[in-house]
Design an enzyme around this catalytic site. Structure first.
Site, PDB file in Angstrom:
ATOM      1  CE  LYS A   3     -46.431 -14.972 -54.476  1.00 25.80           C
ATOM      2  NZ  LYS A   3     -46.521 -15.502 -53.201  1.00 25.80           N
ATOM      3  CD  GLU A  27     -35.586 -25.757 -59.796  1.00 26.26           C
ATOM      4  OE1 GLU A  27     -35.580 -25.501 -58.665  1.00 26.26           O
ATOM      5  OE2 GLU A  27     -34.619 -25.567 -60.818  1.00 26.26           O
ATOM      6  CB  CYS A  63     -38.583 -30.255 -53.059  1.00 27.54           C
ATOM      7  SG  CYS A  63     -36.626 -29.799 -53.467  1.00 27.54           S
ATOM      8  CD  GLU A  75     -43.913 -32.585 -52.147  1.00 28.20           C
ATOM      9  OE1 GLU A  75     -44.858 -31.838 -52.258  1.00 28.20           O
ATOM     10  OE2 GLU A  75     -42.905 -32.595 -52.071  1.00 28.20           O
TER      11      GLU A  75
HETATM   12  N1  LIG Z   1     -38.379 -29.286 -57.086  1.00 27.06           N
HETATM   13  C1  LIG Z   1     -37.881 -28.554 -56.220  1.00 27.06           C
HETATM   14  O1  LIG Z   1     -36.611 -27.899 -56.502  1.00 27.06           O
HETATM   15  C2  LIG Z   1     -38.600 -27.723 -55.072  1.00 27.06           C
HETATM   16  C3  LIG Z   1     -37.828 -26.880 -54.176  1.00 27.06           C
HETATM   17  C4  LIG Z   1     -38.493 -26.839 -53.183  1.00 27.06           C
HETATM   18  C5  LIG Z   1     -39.828 -26.999 -52.942  1.00 27.06           C
HETATM   19  N2  LIG Z   1     -40.397 -27.532 -53.810  1.00 27.06           N
HETATM   20  C6  LIG Z   1     -41.767 -27.879 -53.568  1.00 27.06           C
HETATM   21  O2  LIG Z   1     -42.676 -26.702 -53.095  1.00 27.06           O
HETATM   22  C7  LIG Z   1     -43.791 -27.221 -52.189  1.00 27.06           C
HETATM   23  C8  LIG Z   1     -43.626 -26.403 -51.167  1.00 27.06           C
HETATM   24  O3  LIG Z   1     -43.669 -25.067 -51.218  1.00 27.06           O
HETATM   25  P1  LIG Z   1     -45.004 -24.003 -51.199  1.00 27.06           P
HETATM   26  O4  LIG Z   1     -46.066 -24.782 -50.429  1.00 27.06           O
HETATM   27  O5  LIG Z   1     -44.667 -22.729 -50.977  1.00 27.06           O
HETATM   28  O6  LIG Z   1     -45.511 -24.334 -52.579  1.00 27.06           O
HETATM   29  P2  LIG Z   1     -46.813 -23.631 -53.284  1.00 27.06           P
HETATM   30  O7  LIG Z   1     -46.887 -24.309 -54.725  1.00 27.06           O
HETATM   31  O8  LIG Z   1     -48.056 -23.525 -52.226  1.00 27.06           O
HETATM   32  O9  LIG Z   1     -46.372 -22.088 -53.211  1.00 27.06           O
HETATM   33  C9  LIG Z   1     -45.184 -21.806 -54.109  1.00 27.06           C
HETATM   34  C10 LIG Z   1     -45.352 -20.421 -54.484  1.00 27.06           C
HETATM   35  O10 LIG Z   1     -46.450 -19.904 -55.428  1.00 27.06           O
HETATM   36  C11 LIG Z   1     -47.367 -19.199 -55.480  1.00 27.06           C
HETATM   37  N3  LIG Z   1     -48.351 -19.533 -55.682  1.00 27.06           N
HETATM   38  C12 LIG Z   1     -49.616 -20.255 -55.418  1.00 27.06           C
HETATM   39  N4  LIG Z   1     -50.535 -20.379 -56.076  1.00 27.06           N
HETATM   40  C13 LIG Z   1     -50.264 -19.608 -57.195  1.00 27.06           C
HETATM   41  C14 LIG Z   1     -50.813 -19.330 -58.262  1.00 27.06           C
HETATM   42  N5  LIG Z   1     -52.101 -19.887 -58.739  1.00 27.06           N
HETATM   43  N6  LIG Z   1     -50.337 -18.466 -59.271  1.00 27.06           N
HETATM   44  C15 LIG Z   1     -49.124 -17.859 -58.996  1.00 27.06           C
HETATM   45  N7  LIG Z   1     -48.397 -18.183 -57.728  1.00 27.06           N
HETATM   46  C16 LIG Z   1     -49.060 -19.029 -56.869  1.00 27.06           C
HETATM   47  C17 LIG Z   1     -47.195 -19.121 -53.569  1.00 27.06           C
HETATM   48  O11 LIG Z   1     -47.620 -17.846 -53.077  1.00 27.06           O
HETATM   49  C18 LIG Z   1     -45.768 -19.399 -53.428  1.00 27.06           C
HETATM   50  O12 LIG Z   1     -44.955 -18.040 -53.576  1.00 27.06           O
HETATM   51  C19 LIG Z   1     -43.454 -28.594 -52.202  1.00 27.06           C
HETATM   52  O13 LIG Z   1     -44.393 -29.366 -53.146  1.00 27.06           O
HETATM   53  C20 LIG Z   1     -41.989 -28.855 -52.521  1.00 27.06           C
HETATM   54  O14 LIG Z   1     -41.680 -30.210 -53.011  1.00 27.06           O
HETATM   55  C21 LIG Z   1     -39.920 -28.090 -55.075  1.00 27.06           C
HETATM   56  O1  LIG Z   2     -36.204 -27.960 -50.884  1.00 30.75           O
HETATM   57  C1  LIG Z   2     -35.545 -28.022 -51.976  1.00 30.75           C
HETATM   58  C2  LIG Z   2     -34.275 -27.526 -52.227  1.00 30.75           C
HETATM   59  C3  LIG Z   2     -33.783 -27.349 -53.585  1.00 30.75           C
HETATM   60  C4  LIG Z   2     -32.634 -27.172 -53.606  1.00 30.75           C
HETATM   61  C5  LIG Z   2     -32.296 -26.331 -54.679  1.00 30.75           C
HETATM   62  O2  LIG Z   2     -32.879 -26.153 -55.613  1.00 30.75           O
HETATM   63  C6  LIG Z   2     -30.719 -26.226 -54.856  1.00 30.75           C
HETATM   64  O3  LIG Z   2     -29.976 -26.638 -54.089  1.00 30.75           O
HETATM   65  O4  LIG Z   2     -30.556 -25.585 -55.951  1.00 30.75           O
END
Ligand SMILES: NC(=O)c1ccc[n+]([C@@H]2O[C@H](COP(=O)([O-])OP(=O)(O)OC[C@H]3O[C@@H](n4cnc5c(N)ncnc54)[C@H](O)[C@@H]3O)[C@@H](O)[C@H]2O)c1
Ligand SMILES: O=C/C=C/C=C(\O)C(=O)O
Length: 486
Positions: A178, A254, A288, A390
């Site tokens: 998804k 993550e 992130c 964040e």
């Molecule tokens: N640690 C990492 O590797 C990493 C990498 C990239 C992004 N991020 C984090 O992602 C965030 C930004 O992305 P975002 O805004 O898309 O995150 P989000 O959590 O809003 O959404 C991520 C995904 O989860 C889905 N989702 C939302 N609520 C849900 C639920 N209740 N059940 C199942 N699925 C659900 C969304 O539709 C989307 O596909 C930031 O917090 C960022 O730090 C972390």
């Molecule tokens: O925004 C986050 C980027 C994450 C990067 C990775 O998960 C990766 O390089 O594997």
């Protein structure tokens, strides 16, 4: 108008009676696609197709055959490179060079690396003594977990989705993906690649939609999903973990970060400015691993702030197709409202706005896009909201520090623990600080330099588990110990 549909059991489909939503360009707010929103029945069909594929040709393949196919997936992504670049640029509005040099090649690399990892990483074996003197032999087998639910975010959609799909498939699982509602296109396009190279039906499935009460939740609550791998916000991770508790499904998370950049006075100054510039502003700060908290040793503080300001003020706004542009918009108007809310809050809390803090004036249609200025603050206490929470935007707060112990404590005073970047030419100090900062990933004199064999993930509220190399194999397989009495 482009129609984005689901990819279920090797075919593109959308329930004609189902709902759909508009995907808008972050560049100018124009509607660029209509996206089908999966119903519970469609998610169920995807999960059933994935389950059936486990016992079809995919499940019968040898590891060599499976991995050869995944190399073909990588080759086909490379052949369709321009299509993937165009799809992701349309969804996120990020610059062409970021797509061509980082995000899209990483999609292909993810498939190559994990196909090779699965073939080359051994399992354990232990000989043991027994009372009769004959002994016994233990060895591990890695078996696919089954159907993996992959829920991914919008900030680097193709990279982050394939980072999970590739190891899941390499280990012999099937997936139901998804993608974020903000970035539906590359996951959909990957279905064409899967069909072109002969990945059996049902191995790779995509359902489009939102999270709560939509495709995301329908996946995480589906009892036939064996494990869930998720990248996104910490708050969403909490909801998914609750869903996964029913049926005792494994999770790999993550999550968010509030990462510190630490610059010592002995650092290579230009390299450090350049590195922090990238870590704060690349992808418009929507990474992130980015640094929204920067700590600079006092003797170089003023000079550093000025140098970063100059670079931030020199970004070139523009459409990604315009190769001179090196800075894109935020993902959506909704995200811009959140980021601008933090820009206002910083001022309320008494920040000195070194640069930015608002919306740039852009010509023509771009004026309607989700643009914000790169923003630097100084002068806030560590308790300020913009220093604690964040933001996920192109902004950082910079604070001076006087010694190593102080900066380590500052870096650690957060609920998050994803990554840090340390800039120094003192090698011993680099090792000392790296060992003390409570994060999953520390870079010294670099940032976002990725070897896909290494552990990747966050501590504290930044995640659960590690992926990358052998760590991915651990999550995407069930290890069975076989004990043979000799
Ligand atoms: N640690 C990492 O590797 C990493 C990498 C990239 C992004 N991020 C984090 O992602 C965030 C930004 O992305 P975002 O805004 O898309 O995150 P989000 O959590 O809003 O959404 C991520 C995904 O989860 C889905 N989702 C939302 N609520 C849900 C639920 N209740 N059940 C199942 N699925 C659900 C969304 O539709 C989307 O596909 C930031 O917090 C960022 O730090 C972390
Ligand atoms: O925004 C986050 C980027 C994450 C990067 C990775 O998960 C990766 O390089 O594997």
């Amino acid at each position: 108008m482009r129609q984005i549909r689901h990819f279920i059991n090797g075919e593109y489909s959308a329930d004609p009676g189902g709902r759909s939503f508009e995907k808008r360009s972050p560049l100018d707010n124009r509607v660029i696609a209509t996206v089908a929103e999966a119903t519970r029945a469609e998610v169920d069909a995807a999960v059933r197709a994935a389950r059936a594929a486990l016992s079809g040709p995919w499940g019968r393949m040898t590891t060599d055959e499976r991995c050869a196919l995944l190399h073909k997936v990588a080759d086909e992504i490379t052949r369709r490179f321009d299509d993937f670049v165009a799809a992701e640029m349309a969804d996120t509005g990020q610059p062409h060079h970021v797509m061509t040099h980082a995000f899209i090649p990483r999609g292909a690399a993810n498939f190559r690396v994990f196909a090779d990892t699965v073939k080359n990483v051994p399992t354990e074996a232990f000989q043991m003594a027994t009372p009769d003197g004959a002994g016994a032999l233990n060895y591990g087998l890695r078996l696919p977990k089954g159907v993996i639910g992959v829920i991914s975010p919008w900030n680097a959609p193709f990279l982050l989705m394939t980072w999970k799909v590739a190891p899941a498939l390499a280990c012999g699982n099937t997936v139901v993906v998804k993608p974020s509602e903000e970035s539906p296109q590359t996951a959909a396009l990957l279905g064409e690649v899967m069909n072109a190279v002969g990945i059996p039906r049902g191995v790779y499935n995509v359902v489009q939609g939102f999270g709560p009460d939509s495709a995301g939740e329908f996946i995480t609550t589906h009892e036939e999903i064996d494990a869930i791998t998720f990248t996104g916000e910490t708050r969403t991770g909490t909801a998914i973990m609750q869903a996964a508790a029913v049926g005792m499904r494994d999770v790999s998370f993550e999550l968010g970060g509030k990462n510190a950049g630490i610059v010592f006075a002995d650092a290579d100054f230009d390299a450090a400015v350049d590195g922090i510039f990238r870590s704060a502003f690349m992808n418009t700060g929507q990474v992130c691993l980015g640094t929204e908290r920067v700590y600079v040793e006092r003797p170089i503080f003023d000079r550093f702030v000025q140098a970063l300001k100059l670079k931030a003020e020199a970004v070139k706004y523009g459409r990604p197709e315009d190769h001179a542009s090196n800075y894109g918009p935020l993902i959506s108007q909704e995200h811009r409202r959140k980021v601008l809310g933090y820009y206002a809050k910083a001022v309320e809390e008494g920040a000195t706005v070194v640069t930015g803090g608002g919306v740039p004036e852009l010509p023509g249609e771009l004026a309607d896009g989700a643009w914000v200025q790169p923003t630097i603050w100084t002068g806030l206490p560590e308790t300020a909201a913009v220093v604690r929470e964040e933001i996920f935007g192109p902004c950082c707060h910079i604070r001076p520090f006087d010694d190593e112990a102080e900066v380590t404590a500052l870096a650690n005073a957060t609920d998050y623990g994803l990554s840090t970047t340390i800039w120094t030419t003192n090698l011993a100090r680099a090792h000392r600080v790296a060992a003390k900062v409570e994060v999953g990933i520390t870079w010294v004199n670099s940032w976002f330099l990725r070897d896909l064999r290494t552990a990747f993930g966050g501590s504290k509220q930044s995640g659960i588990g590690r992926e990358g190399g052998v760590h991915s194999l651990e999550f995407y397989t069930e290890t069975r110990n076989v004990c043979i009495k000799l």
